[in-house]
Every structure is written in structure tokens, then in C-alpha cells.
Write a protein that holds these residues in place. Structure first.
Motif, PDB file in Angstrom:
ATOM      1  N   THR A  29       0.750  -1.060   0.087  1.00  0.00           N
ATOM      2  CA  THR A  29       0.238  -0.177   0.288  1.00  0.00           C
ATOM      3  C   THR A  29       0.757   1.188   0.161  1.00  0.00           C
ATOM      4  OG1 THR A  29      -1.297  -1.060   0.599  1.00  0.00           O
ATOM      5  CG2 THR A  29      -1.284   1.436   1.183  1.00  0.00           C
ATOM      6  N   PRO A  30       1.020   2.060  -1.171  1.00  0.00           N
ATOM      7  CA  PRO A  30      -0.725   2.425  -1.698  1.00  0.00           C
ATOM      8  C   PRO A  30      -0.405   2.112  -2.914  1.00  0.00           C
ATOM      9  CG  PRO A  30       1.040   4.823  -1.449  1.00  0.00           C
ATOM     10  CD  PRO A  30       1.551   3.211  -0.735  1.00  0.00           C
ATOM     11  N   TYR A  31       0.356   1.737  -3.859  1.00  0.00           N
ATOM     12  CA  TYR A  31       0.890   1.502  -4.893  1.00  0.00           C
ATOM     13  C   TYR A  31       0.318  -0.015  -5.145  1.00  0.00           C
ATOM     14  CZ  TYR A  31       4.742   3.945  -3.374  1.00  0.00           C
ATOM     15  OH  TYR A  31       5.969   5.036  -3.307  1.00  0.00           O
ATOM     16  N   ASN A  32      -0.244  -0.108  -6.590  1.00  0.00           N
ATOM     17  CA  ASN A  32      -0.889  -0.593  -7.608  1.00  0.00           C
ATOM     18  C   ASN A  32      -0.437  -0.366  -8.764  1.00  0.00           C
ATOM     19  OD1 ASN A  32      -2.234   0.870  -9.257  1.00  0.00           O
ATOM     20  ND2 ASN A  32      -3.592   1.563  -7.616  1.00  0.00           N
ATOM     21  N   TRP A  33      -1.072  -1.346 -10.077  1.00  0.00           N
ATOM     22  CA  TRP A  33       0.110  -1.295 -11.301  1.00  0.00           C
ATOM     23  C   TRP A  33      -0.316  -0.137 -11.987  1.00  0.00           C
ATOM     24  CZ3 TRP A  33       3.140  -5.882 -12.540  1.00  0.00           C
ATOM     25  CH2 TRP A  33       3.076  -6.536 -11.910  1.00  0.00           C
ATOM     26  N   ARG A  34      -0.885   0.779 -11.385  1.00  0.00           N
ATOM     27  CA  ARG A  34      -0.901   2.149 -12.262  1.00  0.00           C
ATOM     28  C   ARG A  34       0.146   2.775 -11.502  1.00  0.00           C
ATOM     29  NH1 ARG A  34      -6.495   0.808 -11.772  1.00  0.00           N
ATOM     30  NH2 ARG A  34      -6.779   2.590 -10.436  1.00  0.00           N
ATOM     31  N   GLY A  67       6.187   5.301  -8.651  1.00  0.00           N
ATOM     32  CA  GLY A  67       6.867   5.626  -7.404  1.00  0.00           C
ATOM     33  C   GLY A  67       7.472   5.180  -5.991  1.00  0.00           C
ATOM     34  N   LEU A  68       6.852   3.443  -6.522  1.00  0.00           N
ATOM     35  CA  LEU A  68       7.678   2.208  -5.635  1.00  0.00           C
ATOM     36  C   LEU A  68       8.741   2.146  -6.213  1.00  0.00           C
ATOM     37  CD1 LEU A  68       7.894   0.422  -3.283  1.00  0.00           C
ATOM     38  CD2 LEU A  68       6.407  -1.119  -5.513  1.00  0.00           C
ATOM     39  N   ASN A  69       9.649   2.107  -7.873  1.00  0.00           N
ATOM     40  CA  ASN A  69      10.152   2.193  -8.305  1.00  0.00           C
ATOM     41  C   ASN A  69      11.315   3.289  -7.494  1.00  0.00           C
ATOM     42  OD1 ASN A  69       9.972  -0.177 -10.039  1.00  0.00           O
ATOM     43  ND2 ASN A  69       8.939   0.669 -11.473  1.00  0.00           N
ATOM     44  N   GLN A  70      11.139   4.147  -7.503  1.00  0.00           N
ATOM     45  CA  GLN A  70      11.484   5.178  -7.179  1.00  0.00           C
ATOM     46  C   GLN A  70      12.155   5.176  -5.819  1.00  0.00           C
ATOM     47  OE1 GLN A  70      13.280   7.654  -9.473  1.00  0.00           O
ATOM     48  NE2 GLN A  70      14.710   8.634  -7.768  1.00  0.00           N
ATOM     49  N   GLU A  71      11.428   5.239  -4.801  1.00  0.00           N
ATOM     50  CA  GLU A  71      10.980   4.485  -3.353  1.00  0.00           C
ATOM     51  C   GLU A  71      12.653   3.557  -3.492  1.00  0.00           C
ATOM     52  OE1 GLU A  71       8.210   3.320  -1.048  1.00  0.00           O
ATOM     53  OE2 GLU A  71       7.072   4.921  -1.231  1.00  0.00           O
ATOM     54  N   PHE A  72      12.647   2.583  -3.635  1.00  0.00           N
ATOM     55  CA  PHE A  72      13.725   1.393  -4.136  1.00  0.00           C
ATOM     56  C   PHE A  72      15.405   1.992  -4.925  1.00  0.00           C
ATOM     57  CE2 PHE A  72      10.804  -1.762  -6.247  1.00  0.00           C
ATOM     58  CZ  PHE A  72      10.211  -2.104  -4.471  1.00  0.00           C
TER      59      PHE A  72
END
Length: 171
Positions: A78-83, A87-92
Motif C-alpha cells: 500500500t498505496p501502490y498498484n499496477w498504475r 513511485g515504488l521504483n523510485q523509492e527503491f
């Protein structure tokens, strides 16, 4: 087939990584105006690429293990999804700014091994039958492995080959 394709792509990718002229983590990949996809700008160096792969392995591993244990888990946290996973990739990338290139290689080798070992626990039917598991939705479990192993490695190989070509052109 999935195991061998994953291992072959991994070995090709790691072999190419050794050929890069400037693999150290503070060296930036060369990016041109034609490279408009977000990943070309996000991944500044080899470490960023390897960490990206490692973190996607962790997504798959955690998701499968949670669901196997009866804990209904979404693939993305949460809060990520396929769309919104960009943002998650940037967090990595941000999470691993202090990770060295050598640490990234060790982390990736470990998660790669964990992924292959997990694949071996499933039959071909479990891997490649749609909706075999309710928690995979309308796709197969195997498609998650393909996407995060050989297909993702092929993406990294493309980035490295581009950089190798650029290395040759700058001498």
C-alpha cells in the motif's frame, strides 16, 4: 525452461556488468534525448539497476510466501498498484543510495537464488495454469516469475549493452 532461462539471463547480465568501463556506483549511465522512458532517468548507474531487480525479487518472494501462509496479500505494498508502481521504483532507488555496488551484487545474487529455489517448489501446472491460485487473479504465478527474472534481466541487459556501446564511442 523457466529455471534455465532465468539462470542464463542472469549469467549474461552479470557478465556484461563486468565489461562496463565505469561500473562504480557514482558513474551515471549516458542518457540521450531519445531515451524518454522513466527508467532511463531513474537508474543512474549499475547499482540502481541491480537493486531494482533485487527489490522486485523481494516483492515476488514476500507476496507468494504471505499468500501461501494464508495471509491475503497484494502484490504491491500500500498505496501502490499496477498504475502507480513507478513511485515504488523510485523509492527503491532512494532506499539504496548508501548501498555499494558490491553489496548490490550480493543482494541480487541472494534474491536470485531464493527465486529459483521457490520456483522449484511449484509444479508446471501450478506455475502456468491461469487462476490455479486465487491470489494470482486472472494470470499465472509463472508470469510473475518470468517478469521478474528472465524478462527483467533482459531489460537490464539492454541497458548495459547501450552503455557498453556508449563506452566504446567515448573511448
Amino acid at each position: 525452461m523457466l529455471l534455465s532461462a532465468s539462470q542464463e539471463s542472469y549469467e549474461t547480465m552479470m557478465s556484461l556488468s563486468l565489461k562496463l568501463k565505469h561500473p562504480q556506483q557514482n558513474f551515471s549511465f549516458i542518457v540521450t534525448d531519445k531515451m524518454t522512458q522513466v527508467h532511463w532517468l531513474r537508474d543512474k548507474n549499475l547499482r540502481d539497476v541491480l537493486i531494482h531487480l533485487h527489490e522486485w525479487h523481494l516483492l515476488v518472494l514476500h507476496w507468494i510466501k504471505a499468500n501461501q501462509a494464508g495471509q491475503a496479500a497484494s502484490f504491491f505494498p500500500t498505496p501502490y498498484n499496477w498504475r502507480t508502481y513507478g513511485g515504488l521504483n523510485q523509492e527503491f532507488v532512494l532506499k539504496h543510495q548508501e548501498t555499494s555496488l558490491e553489496q548490490a551484487k550480493v543482494l541480487l545474487a541472494g534474491s536470485h537464488k531464493d527465486m529459483l529455489e521457490l520456483i522449484e517448489t511449484f509444479s508446471d501446472e501450478a506455475l502456468f495454469t491461469k487462476q490455479y491460485f486465487t491470489w494470482t487473479g486472472t494470470t499465472t504465478l509463472g508470469s510473475y516469475f518470468v517478469s521478474s527474472l528472465p524478462s527483467h534481466y533482459d531489460w537490464a541487459i539492454k541497458k548495459m549493452k547501450y552503455q557498453l556501446k556508449a563506452d566504446k564511442s567515448i573511448g
